[in-house]
Scaffold this motif. Structure first.
Motif, short mmCIF file in Angstrom:
data_model
loop_
_atom_site.label_atom_id
_atom_site.label_comp_id
_atom_site.label_asym_id
_atom_site.label_seq_id
_atom_site.Cartn_x
_atom_site.Cartn_y
_atom_site.Cartn_z
N VAL B 57 0.81 -1.10 -0.03
CA VAL B 57 0.01 -0.08 -0.09
C VAL B 57 0.83 1.21 -0.06
O VAL B 57 0.74 2.22 -0.95
CB VAL B 57 -1.06 -0.05 1.31
CG1 VAL B 57 -1.65 1.36 1.47
CG2 VAL B 57 -2.15 -1.07 1.16
N SER B 58 1.93 1.17 0.69
CA SER B 58 2.74 2.52 0.74
C SER B 58 3.51 2.69 -0.28
O SER B 58 3.84 3.78 -0.57
CB SER B 58 3.62 2.38 2.10
OG SER B 58 3.19 1.88 3.00
N VAL B 60 2.20 1.84 -3.44
CA VAL B 60 1.11 2.28 -4.22
C VAL B 60 0.86 3.88 -4.13
O VAL B 60 0.82 4.60 -4.91
CB VAL B 60 0.05 1.49 -4.10
CG1 VAL B 60 -1.17 2.06 -5.09
CG2 VAL B 60 0.28 0.14 -4.99
N GLU B 61 0.56 3.98 -2.75
CA GLU B 61 0.49 5.26 -2.14
C GLU B 61 1.56 6.43 -2.71
O GLU B 61 1.33 7.70 -2.87
CB GLU B 61 0.20 5.62 -0.84
CG GLU B 61 -1.34 5.20 -0.50
CD GLU B 61 -1.27 5.11 0.88
OE1 GLU B 61 -0.38 5.50 1.70
OE2 GLU B 61 -2.40 4.57 1.47
N ARG B 62 2.96 5.95 -2.92
CA ARG B 62 3.88 6.67 -3.30
C ARG B 62 4.16 6.84 -4.73
O ARG B 62 5.07 7.36 -5.59
CB ARG B 62 5.26 6.22 -2.44
CG ARG B 62 5.44 6.81 -1.24
CD ARG B 62 6.58 6.10 -0.25
NE ARG B 62 6.56 6.72 1.09
CZ ARG B 62 5.81 6.34 1.77
NH1 ARG B 62 4.50 5.51 1.54
NH2 ARG B 62 5.88 6.59 3.21
N GLY B 63 3.18 6.32 -5.51
CA GLY B 63 3.07 6.58 -7.00
C GLY B 63 3.66 5.39 -7.70
O GLY B 63 3.85 5.49 -8.79
N TRP B 119 6.48 2.25 7.90
CA TRP B 119 5.45 2.94 7.34
C TRP B 119 4.24 3.74 7.91
O TRP B 119 3.19 4.25 7.11
CB TRP B 119 4.61 1.85 6.33
CG TRP B 119 5.31 0.93 5.69
CD1 TRP B 119 5.96 -0.33 5.73
CD2 TRP B 119 6.17 1.28 4.46
NE1 TRP B 119 6.57 -0.80 4.78
CE2 TRP B 119 6.72 0.33 3.82
CE3 TRP B 119 6.31 2.63 3.90
CZ2 TRP B 119 7.84 0.20 2.83
CZ3 TRP B 119 7.20 2.83 2.59
CH2 TRP B 119 7.87 1.43 2.12
N GLN B 122 -1.06 4.93 10.39
CA GLN B 122 -2.37 5.20 10.16
C GLN B 122 -3.07 4.08 9.10
O GLN B 122 -2.32 3.30 8.86
CB GLN B 122 -2.40 6.65 9.28
CG GLN B 122 -1.68 6.46 7.89
CD GLN B 122 -0.29 6.79 8.01
OE1 GLN B 122 0.49 6.43 9.04
NE2 GLN B 122 0.30 7.57 7.07
N HIS B 124 -4.50 2.57 6.06
CA HIS B 124 -4.55 2.86 4.79
C HIS B 124 -5.72 1.93 3.95
O HIS B 124 -6.07 1.03 4.18
CB HIS B 124 -3.24 2.34 3.86
CG HIS B 124 -2.00 2.81 4.53
ND1 HIS B 124 -1.32 4.02 4.18
CD2 HIS B 124 -1.51 2.59 5.74
CE1 HIS B 124 -0.41 4.23 4.86
NE2 HIS B 124 -0.35 3.58 5.82
N LEU B 126 -7.22 0.34 0.85
CA LEU B 126 -6.28 -0.70 -0.38
C LEU B 126 -7.59 -1.04 -1.19
O LEU B 126 -8.59 -1.71 -1.16
CB LEU B 126 -5.85 -1.99 0.23
CG LEU B 126 -5.20 -2.98 -0.74
CD1 LEU B 126 -4.23 -2.36 -1.53
CD2 LEU B 126 -4.55 -4.32 -0.07
N GLU B 127 -7.30 -0.68 -2.73
CA GLU B 127 -8.28 -1.17 -3.74
C GLU B 127 -7.74 -1.86 -4.73
O GLU B 127 -6.72 -1.50 -5.32
CB GLU B 127 -8.56 0.50 -4.35
CG GLU B 127 -9.90 0.61 -4.98
CD GLU B 127 -11.17 0.07 -4.38
OE1 GLU B 127 -11.58 -1.15 -4.69
OE2 GLU B 127 -11.43 0.50 -3.21
N GLN B 219 -3.89 -1.85 8.47
CA GLN B 219 -3.66 -1.50 9.65
C GLN B 219 -3.31 -2.43 10.45
O GLN B 219 -3.18 -3.61 10.47
CB GLN B 219 -4.94 -0.74 10.24
CG GLN B 219 -5.94 -1.97 10.40
CD GLN B 219 -7.37 -1.44 11.05
OE1 GLN B 219 -7.32 -0.36 11.93
NE2 GLN B 219 -8.55 -1.32 10.38
#
Lengths: 351, 299, 306
Positions: B57-58, B60-63, B119, B122, B124, B126-127, B219
């Motif tokens: 997730v982290s 992906v969240e960072r692009g 990480w 919090q 996150h 996830l999709e 989480q």
């Protein structure tokens, strides 16, 4: 032959050490009763000594079951909770019941629950048993949260401790609660020590070391296992009372969660399995190290080291400690302690 | 009571239960892999799962693109698995199983702490790109996501069975599971095989972590799904993949049915312990579980 | 001090068991067991008998139609190549396994499965093929645990140390001390059992079994993994134990040589069946035994017993 000869001299030594084996605990107890209350501040009692005493006692209890009788339990916190809530209710609902009676009765309640959840041990071993003790953990926590009767209908199951009054004497303030906890812990630890060096204690060890051989030489395996569960749960239950009544004063079922059970298990691994002293050494480390870590973190990293970071680094260090002990010192702090002491003794003798 | 029994509703609950059971199985399989080959009950499986999901997730969240993130996470999990084997389990070779178990307990603390330290704590989202619109199958409403999860789990099991049956390294896994000493004697390199197993467990953790993460959010509590897998293992036996699957289905179904039909008598919330009680009662009748090997005591 | 107590033990033991001195002298054991053979009266009712015992594990037959009778006071050996079912037989006698077919007759009572939990009370004690001492207890307590089944005080009494529990403990330790002396183990009395060398651990197991003064003593490969010297020493102890406590001994052994000198009668198992039964001389001359076992004994001993 030479092995036998050297061994005999070791025996002679240990006979000589017999007196000191009684003397040392006596000195520690005397120190704890007389000197500590004089020099300690309230931080020492509230943040260190009270949780230390409660967790040590819980460690002694779990050590009887896991260390001596070899039955792994992951549900210790459930028995602490059972003890705490039982004592609360006895005290609340039975008019005029002395506090001592409430405590003993709460231990008995915990022991009864221990026997019920110990029943699977008659057929299960190892992992299967360890997993089944989780049932106790989840069931007890659920029941205490779900049925508000246990907490006299307070919000989210919170209970407040009554006054600690024994025979008209009130154990008030931090020092008073410390002396109260100390007394209970000293008495139960002494009895636990007597137990593990009795025939029953040796039966525990026999079952742990070789269950089939124990059965064949006629040790009543089933009865002995249940007895281990009962006695262990009794002690852990009373430790729960100390935790709730003397240390925190206000507790809720969530405080006795799985992490607490693991904490007690860690205490006996780090301290040393099958050792009464080990429970105390392990508890000391478990109580002191987070405080030390937080001081150290603040000192080194300043503001970056907030409570979240502290929490995470505590988990990491604790986990690493467990693994290090298992690899490097499987017999725990007690073995380390004894080695250091022996070395000092030798150095002292030779000089 | 019987007259107004809503059969349709019962089927829906049952299906939902079975599908969530598949999710339990998915976690349990990771345990079985390691237990079968090295006799370790790896309590850190839940922490690995959390670590995998959080890492993915982290990233992906960072692009990072989805596929690349998946590949990187997989590589990280394999490295982590091999590292654990090296640093923790190898020094503990030949120690009693319960010692190894406690080591993995310590390990789970380290991994959980490290995952969140790296990480953050919090939650996150996830999709995975699967819509959670209920589908109607034969008059029963079923969550589309659950079907997807079940399909992934099934594919995974199939993959693992093929791997164990037809590849050289898979066969050596089985040889080690059957008899470590014999495997050693015929020249199989145990450390290599164990590293392989831990890598495979890392993969299972990744898949399970993504599916569970998509459902619950990524989480800390994700690592607690291990507690759902344990009764499944007790029921199915620690050493049987088939047992993990059947056990998962049984636990999933009975848990949901119990929650819906008898939960009210207990004031609800019984899913925290019901699976354990089911597993315990079952064990008291059959101490070696559904498919676990019956041990002959050697003295 | 250590030396004198050791010597004292030897002198004590010699009073009961002159053969102890004979260890290492190859001719002596045969002489010595002329007399006990009369003890094991030929026509006395058997103390233990197995009738048609059959046992299999998932299709593998461990024992098939095994009959065996053991007379009071004799030393009865069961020999056979690896995997012949010897240990299974001991496990059936001691109730660890339940036989699929047949039954065990002990002191006249008939059992489909001997109740393990009551074994000690029935006067049966056993040792194990792999060491089964309690590693966390010292030697004295290991041996004393052999009579723990007689304990009547409960845990509360023991914690408080009231009269009965004290008397029991003193009595049990006293008996254990006597046995330790008898088997020359006094020197390691306070050592943790797990720290002893292999041969001594085997002897402590014998002590734990003997302390209950059993009528029937089952020894599962008591000499496995020992040196030749240790073996003859152990043989002397077994014989001395029989003579002192009038115990009947059933023992399993790989080493045919030791068994021949030690036993009154020998049964030979091969692939779960009894192929011969008789005195050492009869066994030595039995063609089937020679074929099945003795003929390959020299090869077999290389890897066996460890």
């Amino acid at each position: 032959m030479s092995a036998i000869t050297t061994d005999l001299s070791a025996t002679e030594l240990s006979k000589g050490a017999n007196l000191s084996s009684w003397l040392a605990p006596l000195i520690v107890v005397a120190f704890a009763y007389i000197v500590v209350p004089l020099i300690g501040g309230s931080y020492l009692f509230e943040a260190i000594l009270l949780p230390f005493l409660a967790l040590s006692l819980a460690g002694v209890g779990l050590n009887i079951l896991t260390g001596y009788a070899g039955q792994v339990s992951l549900g210790s916190a459930a028995f602490m909770a059972a003890g705490a809530f039982a004592a609360y209710n006895f005290n609340l609902r039975v008019e005029g019941l002395p506090l001592v009676a409430s405590i003993v009765l709460s231990g008995i309640v915990a022991a009864a629950i221990g026997i019920v959840f110990g029943l699977p041990s008659l057929r299960l071993r190892g992992f299967y048993l360890a997993v089944s003790t989780l049932a106790a953990q989840f069931f007890v926590q659920w029941a205490l949260t779900k049925f508000s009767w246990f907490s006299n209908d307070s919000a989210s199951g919170v209970i407040d401790a009554p006054k600690l009054c024994i025979a008209g004497f009130e154990f008030d303030g931090a020092v008073g609660r410390y002396l109260f906890a100390l007394t209970v812990v000293v008495i139960l630890t002494f009895l636990a020590y007597r137990l593990v060096s009795s025939q029953t204690g040796r039966n525990f060890i026999a079952i742990r070391d070789n269950e089939i051989a124990a059965r064949i030489i006629g040790i009543p395996v089933l009865r002995t296992k249940l007895l281990a569960f009962a006695i262990s749960s009794f002690i852990i239950g009373v430790a729960g009372v100390i935790w709730a009544f003397a240390y925190l004063r206000t507790v809720e079922p969530a405080g006795f969660d799985l992490d607490r059970s693991f904490q007690i298990l860690f205490i006996i691994i780090i301290g040393g399995l099958a050792s009464i002293r080990g429970a105390f050494l392990g508890a000391a480390l478990i109580v002191v190290f987070p405080l030390a870590l937080s001081r150290l973190g603040n000192f080194l990293l300043g503001d970056v080291f907030d409570s979240g970071v502290l929490d995470m680094s505590q988990r990491i260090v604790l986990g690493a400690l467990i693994i290090l002990f298992l690899i490097l010192e499987p017999d725990g702090l007690v073995a380390l302690w004894d080695r250091v002491r022996r070395r000092l003794l030798l150095a002292w003798q030779s000089s | 009571m019987i007259a107004d029994f809503d059969y349709q509703f019962f089927l829906e609950v049952l299906t939902g239960g079975l599908l969530s059971g598949v999710m339990y199985s998915l976690v349990a399989i990771g345990f079985v892999l390691i237990y079968k080959t090295s006799g370790v009950l790896n309590f850190a499986q839940g922490a690995l799962l959390l670590f995998a999901a959080l890492t993915f997730v982290s990233l992906v969240e960072r692009g990072m693109p989805f596929a690349l993130a998946l590949a990187v996470t997989f590589a990280v999990m394999v490295a982590l698995g091999i590292g654990i084997e090296r640093a923790v389990l190898r020094p503990l070779t030949n120690k009693p199983p319960i010692t190894l178990f406690m080591a993995t307990l310590g390990l789970s603390y380290i991994i959980e702490g490290a995952a969140q330290l790296i990480w953050g704590t919090q939650v996150h989202g996830l999709e995975l790109g699967i819509e959670d619109v209920p589908l109607e199958v034969g008059g029963v409403l079923v969550s589309q996501f659950d079907i997807f999860a079940a399909a992934v789990a099934a594919a995974m099991v199939l993959l693992l069975s093929l791997f164990f049956r037809y590849t050289r390294i898979g066969l050596s896994f089985r040889a080690v599971a059957d008899d470590q000493f014999a495997a050693l004697a015929v020249g199989l390199r145990l450390p290599l095989i164990w590293a392989g197993v831990w890598a495979a467990a890392g993969l299972v953790a990744l898949v399970a972590g993504l599916l569970w993460g998509a459902r619950l959010g990524v989480q800390f509590s994700l690592s607690l799904v291990v507690l759902k897998a344990l009764p499944v293992l007790v029921l199915g036996g620690f050493d049987s993949i088939l047992g993990a699957i059947v056990g998962g289905l049984l636990i999933g179904a009975s848990e949901k049915l119990a929650e819906v039909y008898i939960g009210d008598y207990f004031g609800g919330g019984i899913e925290s312990w019901f699976a354990y009680v089911v597993a315990l009662v079952f064990l008291l009748i059959r101490p070696s579980g559904l498919f676990g090997q019956k041990l002959v005591e050697r003295v | 001090m250590p030396i004198s107590s050791h010597a004292f033990g030897a002198i004590e033991a010699s009073v009961y068991a002159p053969e102890i001195f004979a260890q290492g002298l190859p001719a002596a054991p045969r002489q010595a067991h002329e007399e006990p053979r009369q003890l094991a009266a030929e026509d006395a009712a058997p103390l233990l008998s197995l009738e048609g015992i059959g046992l299999s594990f998932g299709g593998v037959i461990a024992l098939a139609e095994v009959d065996l009778s053991v007379r009071p006071g004799e030393i009865r050996a069961i020999i056979g190549p690896n995997g012949a079912g010897k240990s299974s037989l001991i496990n059936v006698i001691s109730g660890v396994y339940r036989a699929d077919r047949g039954h065990v007759r002990l002191n006249g009572a008939r059992y489909a499965q001997v109740p393990t939990q009551r074994l000690a009370r029935l006067g049966v004690a056993r040792t194990f093929q792999n060491l089964a001492l309690f590693k966390g207890l010292n030697v004295l307590d290991n041996v004393a645990s052999g009579i723990a089944y007689r304990t009547r005080s409960n845990f509360a009494g023991q914690i408080l140390g009231i009269g009965r529990s004290r008397r029991e403990q003193a009595d049990q330790r006293g008996r254990a001390d006597q046995i330790l002396e008898f088997l020359h183990l006094t020197g390691v009395r306070d050592r943790l059992a797990g720290t002893l060398p292999y041969g001594l651990q085997k002897r402590v197991e014998l002590a734990r079994a003997l302390v209950a003064e059993p009528r029937l003593l089952l020894l599962d490969e008591p000499m496995a993994g020992m040196t030749a010297g240790e073996k003859s020493e152990m043989a002397a102890y077994v014989r001395a134990a029989r003579d002192r406590f009038a115990t009947t001994v059933v023992l399993i052994e790989h080493d045919v040589g030791v068994v021949m000198g030690l036993s009154d009668r020998i049964a030979v198992l091969d692939y779960g069946r009894k192929i011969a039964d008789g005195t050492p001389d009869e066994i030595r001359n039995d063609q089937r035994v020679i074929d099945a076992y003795l003929g390959v004994a020299s090869e077999n001993e290389e890897g066996a017993g460890i």
